[in-house]
Motif scaffolding. Structure first.
Motif, PDB file in Angstrom:
ATOM      1  N   VAL A 148      11.075   2.549   2.931  1.00 47.88           N
ATOM      2  CA  VAL A 148      11.719   3.495   2.031  1.00 47.88           C
ATOM      3  C   VAL A 148      13.188   3.113   1.925  1.00 47.88           C
ATOM      4  CG1 VAL A 148      12.431   5.893   1.700  1.00 47.88           C
ATOM      5  CG2 VAL A 148      10.111   5.377   2.483  1.00 47.88           C
ATOM      6  N   ARG A 182       6.027   2.666  -5.161  1.00 48.91           N
ATOM      7  CA  ARG A 182       4.904   3.570  -4.879  1.00 48.91           C
ATOM      8  C   ARG A 182       5.225   5.039  -5.105  1.00 48.91           C
ATOM      9  NH1 ARG A 182       0.188   0.439  -3.752  1.00 48.91           N
ATOM     10  NH2 ARG A 182       0.989  -1.630  -3.230  1.00 48.91           N
ATOM     11  N   GLY A 183       6.464   5.428  -4.895  1.00 45.79           N
ATOM     12  CA  GLY A 183       6.814   6.839  -5.038  1.00 45.79           C
ATOM     13  C   GLY A 183       8.313   7.026  -5.113  1.00 45.79           C
ATOM     14  N   GLY A 233       2.914   6.078  -1.427  1.00 48.86           N
ATOM     15  CA  GLY A 233       4.352   6.323  -1.533  1.00 48.86           C
ATOM     16  C   GLY A 233       4.757   7.723  -1.144  1.00 48.86           C
ATOM     17  N   SER A 235      10.048   4.798  -2.402  1.00 41.96           N
ATOM     18  CA  SER A 235       9.035   4.444  -1.411  1.00 41.96           C
ATOM     19  C   SER A 235       8.282   3.201  -1.867  1.00 41.96           C
ATOM     20  CB  SER A 235       8.061   5.611  -1.211  1.00 41.96           C
ATOM     21  OG  SER A 235       7.061   5.262  -0.267  1.00 41.96           O
ATOM     22  N   LEU A 236       8.253   2.190  -1.008  1.00 38.05           N
ATOM     23  CA  LEU A 236       7.474   0.982  -1.214  1.00 38.05           C
ATOM     24  C   LEU A 236       6.292   1.003  -0.265  1.00 38.05           C
ATOM     25  CD1 LEU A 236      10.516  -1.457  -1.457  1.00 38.05           C
ATOM     26  CD2 LEU A 236       9.352  -0.264  -3.327  1.00 38.05           C
ATOM     27  N   ARG A 237       5.570  -0.108  -0.174  1.00 34.46           N
ATOM     28  CA  ARG A 237       4.337  -0.107   0.620  1.00 34.46           C
ATOM     29  C   ARG A 237       4.607   0.141   2.103  1.00 34.46           C
ATOM     30  NH1 ARG A 237      -1.141  -1.696  -0.706  1.00 34.46           N
ATOM     31  NH2 ARG A 237      -2.341  -1.072   1.109  1.00 34.46           N
TER      32      ARG A 237
END
Length: 451
Positions: free
Chosen positions: A123, A106-107, A146, A118-120
């Motif tokens: 982190v 995600r980020g 994210g 970053s996942l759902r």
């Protein structure tokens, strides 16, 4: 003489999947259908490009100004699986490592020697050196965007991520960031054990920032402050990252908006905020010689209690990004557009701070006195903006910005833009906001031979 009818179609806009500055806004990266490129922020210059076939990229994250980039596939036809982070060395022109997860990435946030993914709902932190080592993992609340932010100045330690509860922020302190390596490829060096200005143990680990879901997390390079926004999009809160106390609360507007990002000025005297309204707002944090606008009714607060709305601080300056408009076609061109084509988001942009250009080069180690803004749109627009100068005592503030002269090329480029309407723009209290001055406008992407 050829009298056949020829259709004139609109210029196909450049579609940018991702645009972001490095940790100091010296460079920025751009991802399009053709691949990715690295630009020098000012003066605008294409540093290098990499044409990639077979798919597109959702994220291209630079590690400072080094040749190392972190790539994540995305779009309708991703170049890499969206659950992988690829470490790309552009000096070698190849992948050097990859990280695979069980879900979509995600980020990303990075600094020298460190990478945070970053996942759902979690982190994962990695240490980047000669090898990539998993360092730690933290649970978060549902974080579809994210959100995370990492301080990248020498000796900085702060990593801000979403908390386990909605509206909360977790403050994580990593080993201090090492000073930059002057030459050669990025190599991880063991940072000093403790910088003299840092406390032995940070006392604050959780900040209850908002009641609704977070939409923005931002920290300055030093990691001393933290800026947060929520799904309501009306307030911007600035926190002391060491004490966990609220130091400023600014009001972007009265109506709901999706805030895309917040950026601190490097000396932490101002910050800028941009949203889907197409407007960049400037707020003073103190020490810059300017003050934010306040409601004229605030003077009555000493006599009668007023709602919190009338005690808010509003931006002291703003700039409205023009909207890209396509040229009209003689025949209908919509029938030639595939329904699966990606349509560029004209409202989306990203903003960064740069030292104000001057004739003389600043001395090494000498602080910069003046900064300017650079705004990048997802349709290939590059805007360099100067902020209003402080109003001296007894001086009447200007009602409109000074006119700016442009070259013939810049006038041709800006001829295809129109001002946005004021749809959804809330009424702001107090004195009118001053406007930033457009110093330079250029285009990047297709107009410099790439994209």
């Amino acid at each position: 003489m050829n009298l056949a009818r020829h259709a004139i179609y609109s210029t196909r806009p450049l579609h940018i999947f991702d645009a972001r500055f490095d940790q100091t806004s010296e460079i920025f990266t751009v991802s399009t259908l053709a691949g990715f490129a690295v630009y020098q922020t000012w003066p605008l210059k294409l540093v290098r490009k990499r044409d990639l076939t077979g798919g597109t990229l959702a994220l291209v994250v630079p590690l400072h100004t080094s040749s190392l980039l972190f790539l994540v596939g995305g779009g309708r036809s991703p170049l890499y699986p969206p659950n992988k982070v690829v470490l790309w060395d552009d000096a070698l022109g190849t992948e050097v490592a990859e990280l695979e997860f069980r879900e979509r990435v995600r980020g990303l946030a990075c600094r020298r020697g460190w990478l945070a993914v970053s996942l759902r709902r979690r982190v994962v932190i990695f240490q980047i050196g000669q090898t990539v080592t998993r360092y730690a993992e933290y649970d978060t609340c549902d974080n579809p965007n994210g959100l995370l932010s990492l301080a990248a100045a020498p000796y900085a330690t702060l990593l801000a991520i979403a908390g386990r509860q909605v509206g909360h922020v977790q403050l994580i302190h990593l080993p201090p960031c090492p000073p930059p390596v002057l030459k050669g490829p990025p190599v991880y060096e063991k940072p000093p054990k403790q910088h003299p200005s840092l406390p032995a143990k940070p006392p604050i680990s959780i900040i209850v920032a908002h009641e609704s879901a977070l939409t923005t997390l931002a920290v300055p390079p030093s990691g001393n402050l933290l800026a947060t926004t929520s799904a309501k999009g009306t307030l911007v809160r600035v926190w002391d990252a060491r004490k966990g106390t609220l130091v400023h609360e600014f009001r972007r507007g009265a109506d709901k908006a999706e805030i895309y990002g917040v950026a601190f000025r490097p000396d932490e005297r101002e910050l800028c905020v941009w949203s889907d309204k197409g407007t960049v707002h400037l707020f003073a944090l103190g020490g810059s010689g300017v003050s934010n606008r306040q409601s004229m009714m605030q003077q009555l607060n000493a006599f009668i209690p007023l709602p919190k709305y009338f005690q808010s601080e509003w931006s002291y300056a703003h700039y409205r990004i023009p909207s890209q408009t396509a040229h009209l076609s003689i025949s209908a061109s919509t029938q030639h557009r595939s329904p699966t084509d990606d349509v560029p988001d004209e409202e989306r942009c990203v903003v960064g701070w740069i030292p104000a250009p001057s004739d003389s080069q600043p001395l090494p180690g000498r602080p910069v006195d003046e900064y300017q803004l650079v705004a990048l749109t997802y349709t290939g627009g590059w805007y360099r903006l100067s902020t209003p100068r402080p109003v001296q005592s007894g001086e009447t503030p200007p009602s409109s910005p000074k006119s700016t002269s442009f070259s013939s090329k810049q006038r041709r480029d800006s001829a295809s833009t129109i001002g946005r309407s004021d749809k959804g723009k809330g009424k702001e209290e107090g004195t009118p906001s001053r406007r930033c001055t457009l110093e330079e406008f250029r285009r990047f992407g297709r107009w410099d031979g790439w994209g």
